[in-house]
Design a protein around this motif. Structure first.
Motif, mmCIF file in Angstrom:
data_model
loop_
_atom_site.group_PDB
_atom_site.id
_atom_site.type_symbol
_atom_site.label_atom_id
_atom_site.label_comp_id
_atom_site.label_asym_id
_atom_site.label_seq_id
_atom_site.Cartn_x
_atom_site.Cartn_y
_atom_site.Cartn_z
ATOM 1 N N GLY A 13 21.166 -26.971 0.877
ATOM 2 C CA GLY A 13 21.454 -26.157 2.180
ATOM 3 C C GLY A 13 22.773 -27.199 3.386
ATOM 4 N N ILE A 14 22.711 -26.844 4.079
ATOM 5 C CA ILE A 14 23.863 -27.983 5.365
ATOM 6 C C ILE A 14 24.159 -29.299 4.674
ATOM 7 C CG2 ILE A 14 24.770 -28.854 7.381
ATOM 8 C CD1 ILE A 14 23.443 -26.328 8.290
ATOM 9 N N VAL A 86 19.961 -33.499 8.996
ATOM 10 C CA VAL A 86 19.966 -32.148 9.044
ATOM 11 C C VAL A 86 18.497 -31.908 8.725
ATOM 12 C CG1 VAL A 86 20.886 -30.368 7.489
ATOM 13 C CG2 VAL A 86 22.192 -32.971 7.641
ATOM 14 N N ALA A 87 17.068 -32.709 8.068
ATOM 15 C CA ALA A 87 16.033 -32.033 7.965
ATOM 16 C C ALA A 87 15.180 -31.329 8.736
ATOM 17 C CB ALA A 87 15.413 -33.764 6.677
ATOM 18 N N VAL A 213 31.211 -24.247 6.165
ATOM 19 C CA VAL A 213 31.403 -24.701 7.344
ATOM 20 C C VAL A 213 30.682 -25.185 7.858
ATOM 21 C CG1 VAL A 213 31.690 -22.963 9.296
ATOM 22 C CG2 VAL A 213 32.211 -21.977 6.527
ATOM 23 N N ALA A 214 29.882 -25.673 7.791
ATOM 24 C CA ALA A 214 28.763 -26.702 8.417
ATOM 25 C C ALA A 214 29.529 -27.681 7.994
ATOM 26 C CB ALA A 214 27.316 -25.871 8.673
ATOM 27 N N ALA A 215 29.383 -27.600 6.817
ATOM 28 C CA ALA A 215 29.465 -29.110 6.946
ATOM 29 C C ALA A 215 30.615 -29.915 7.163
ATOM 30 C CB ALA A 215 29.338 -29.615 5.365
ATOM 31 N N TYR A 292 17.490 -26.157 -5.958
ATOM 32 C CA TYR A 292 17.798 -24.770 -4.792
ATOM 33 C C TYR A 292 19.369 -24.446 -4.021
ATOM 34 C CZ TYR A 292 13.025 -22.851 -4.313
ATOM 35 O OH TYR A 292 12.156 -22.284 -4.617
ATOM 36 N N GLY A 293 20.254 -25.341 -3.966
ATOM 37 C CA GLY A 293 21.728 -26.098 -4.380
ATOM 38 C C GLY A 293 21.630 -25.551 -2.574
ATOM 39 N N ALA A 294 22.776 -25.431 -2.266
ATOM 40 C CA ALA A 294 23.202 -25.306 -1.123
ATOM 41 C C ALA A 294 23.193 -23.949 -0.010
ATOM 42 C CB ALA A 294 24.770 -26.000 -0.871
ATOM 43 N N HIS A 295 23.541 -22.928 -0.958
ATOM 44 C CA HIS A 295 23.695 -21.588 -0.907
ATOM 45 C C HIS A 295 22.515 -20.678 -0.679
ATOM 46 C CE1 HIS A 295 28.309 -20.789 -1.220
ATOM 47 N NE2 HIS A 295 28.054 -21.752 -0.953
ATOM 48 N N GLY A 296 21.686 -19.807 0.028
ATOM 49 C CA GLY A 296 21.093 -18.883 0.009
ATOM 50 C C GLY A 296 21.285 -17.852 -0.660
#
Length: 347
Positions: A13-14, A86-87, A213-215, A292-296
Motif C-alpha cells: 500500500g502507501i 503508516v501501518a 499520489v499518497a507517497a 500484495y504490492g502497493a496497488h489494490g
C-alpha cells in the motif's frame, strides 16, 4: 545528501509506494511491517531504484518490537532523519458486530502503533535536535463514516495525539518536526485483506487515488515538515470542509449512502482470510507468502494525479475561496460516487 528513513507498514500500500519515493533520492530505508514476503519485495524495489534497504519484521502494536526495529535500522544506517508512520489495520462492520478483542487490536495497531513509533523517533531525534516524523492520516480522522468505527476512532486519536506532541515540541523550541498527511480513499491491498463482516466485498469510496499520489505527498511533507497538515485529494478537502459547515447534512448523507458505497457487487468468499492478527504474506520464519504490492484491485477506477494536492503544496499560489473550493470538490466527489453506484453488479 541521502537520509536514513524508517517506514512502518512498508510491505504494501502507501508504505510500499512511499519506500519507492525515498529510494529514488538514494536514501537508506528501514522497512518495518509484519509480513516478510512483502518486506523483501519492497527491499528489492528500493535497491533497484538506487536506495539502500534493511528489512525488519515487527508488529507496531508491540512497543518493545518497535524499539528493537529502530535500533536495528540505526545499526545498519546510522541516525534516523525521517520516521514515517503508516501501518494500520481495520475491521469493516457495524460497531455492534465488532468483537471487543478485534476493536482493541485495530486501536493498538492503528493508533498505539503511531504512538510507539513517535516515541522511538523522538527518543533518537530530540537529543540530536533534528529529524522529521510524518503521520499518514486520513480524511476519516476528521469526518467519520459508518462501518469503520474502529479505524475512524483510531485516526481521530492520531490527530489529537499529534497536535499535542507538536505543541510540546514548539514549547521546547525543538528543531524536530511532526506533520500529518491526510489521505483520501487510496487503491491499496487493504480491501483484499482487511477483516470484514459485510455481505459484499469491501471497497474504497470514490474518488479513489493511486498509492503513488499518497507517497509523493508523504515525501513532500518530509521535505517541508513545518506545516501542520497536508491534504491529499479534492475529496479530502471537501469532506473536512463539509463536516465543518454542514455536519448534520453530512450525517444524513452518510447514513443513507455509506453502507452501499463501501461494498462492491461481489459476494464475500467463504474462505476469505484477513490480516488483523497475522500477516497474509508470511512473517518471520513462517515461509514464503504472497506479495500484495502497493496497488489494490481498483486500478481502472483510480486517479494517478491530484491537482488539489499540488496546489496544497504551493500555498503562495492564488486559491479559490473556501466556499468555492467546497462546492467544486463536493460536486466532483458526488459525480464520482454516483458513477460508482451505477457500475454493473453494484448492489
Amino acid at each position: 545528501m541521502p537520509q536514513t528513513v524508517l517506514i512502518t507498514g512498508a510491505s504494501g500500500g502507501i508504505g510500499r509506494a512511499t519506500a519507492r519515493e525515498f529510494a529514488r533520492r538514494g536514501d537508506r530505508i528501514g522497512l518495518v511491517a509484519r509480513g516478510r514476503t512483502g518486506l523483501e519485495a519492497a527491499a528489492r524495489e528500493v535497491r533497484e531504484l538506487g536506495g539502500q534497504a534493511v528489512v525488519v519484521p515487527a508488529d507496531v502494536a508491540d512497543h518493545t518490537a518497535v524499539h528493537d526495529a529502530a535500533e536495528e535500522v540505526e545499526r545498519h544506517f546510522g541516525p534516523l532523519d525521517v520516521w514515517v508512520n503508516v501501518a494500520f489495520t481495520s475491521v469493516f462492520a457495524p460497531f455492534t458486530e465488532i468483537r471487543p478483542e478485534d476493536f482493541r487490536r485495530v486501536t493498538e495497531v492503528t493508533y498505539l502503533g503511531y504512538v510507539n513509533g513517535t516515541r522511538e523517533a523522538l527518543a533518537r531525534m530530540l537529543p540530536r535536535d533534528r529529524g522529521t516524523i510524518v503521520q499518514v492520516g486520513s480524511a476519516l480522522g476528521a469526518r467519520s463514516i459508518p462501518l469503520q468505527s474502529a479505524y475512524c476512532g483510531a485516526k481521530h486519536a492520531v490527530n489529537g495525539f499529534t497536535s499535542s506532541v507538536r505543541t510540546e515540541l514548539m514549547h521546547m523550541k525543538s528543531n524536530v518536526h511532526i506533520t500529518v498527511v491526510q489521505m483520501p480513499a487510496v487503491n491499496t491491498p487493504q480491501f483484499s485483506w482487511v477483516r470484514s463482516r459485510l455481505p459484499k466485498q469491501p471497497q474504497p469510496v470514490a474518488p479513489i487515488y493511486q498509492p503513488e499520489v499518497a507517497a509523493r505527498a508523504v515525501l513532500r511533507a518530509a521535505e517541508r515538515p513545518r506545516r501542520k497538515q497536508y491534504y491529499v485529494g479534492a475529496s479530502t478537502v471537501a469532506t473536512i470542509l463539509a463536516d465543518k459547515v454542514a455536519a448534520g447534512l453530512l450525517d444524513r448523507y452518510l447514513a443513507r449512502t455509506g453502507y452501499d458505497s463501501q461494498q462492491s457487487g461481489q459476494d464475500v468468499p467463504a474462505d476469505r482470510k484477513d490480516n488483523l492478527w497475522e500477516p497474509l504474506d508470511g512473517a518471520g520464519k513462517a515461509g514464503p507468502g504472497h506479495d500484495y504490492g502497493a496497488h489494490g484491485s481498483f486500478d481502472d477506477r483510480s486517479h494517478a494525479r491530484s491537482p488539489q494536492t499540488w496546489l496544497s503544496q504551493h500555498p503562495g499560489l492564488a486559491w479559490p475561496s473556501a466556499g468555492l473550493l467546497l462546492t467544486l470538490t463536493a460536486a466532483a466527489t458526488a459525480r464520482a460516487r454516483r458513477a460508482a453506484l451505477r457500475r454493473p453488479g453494484h448492489r
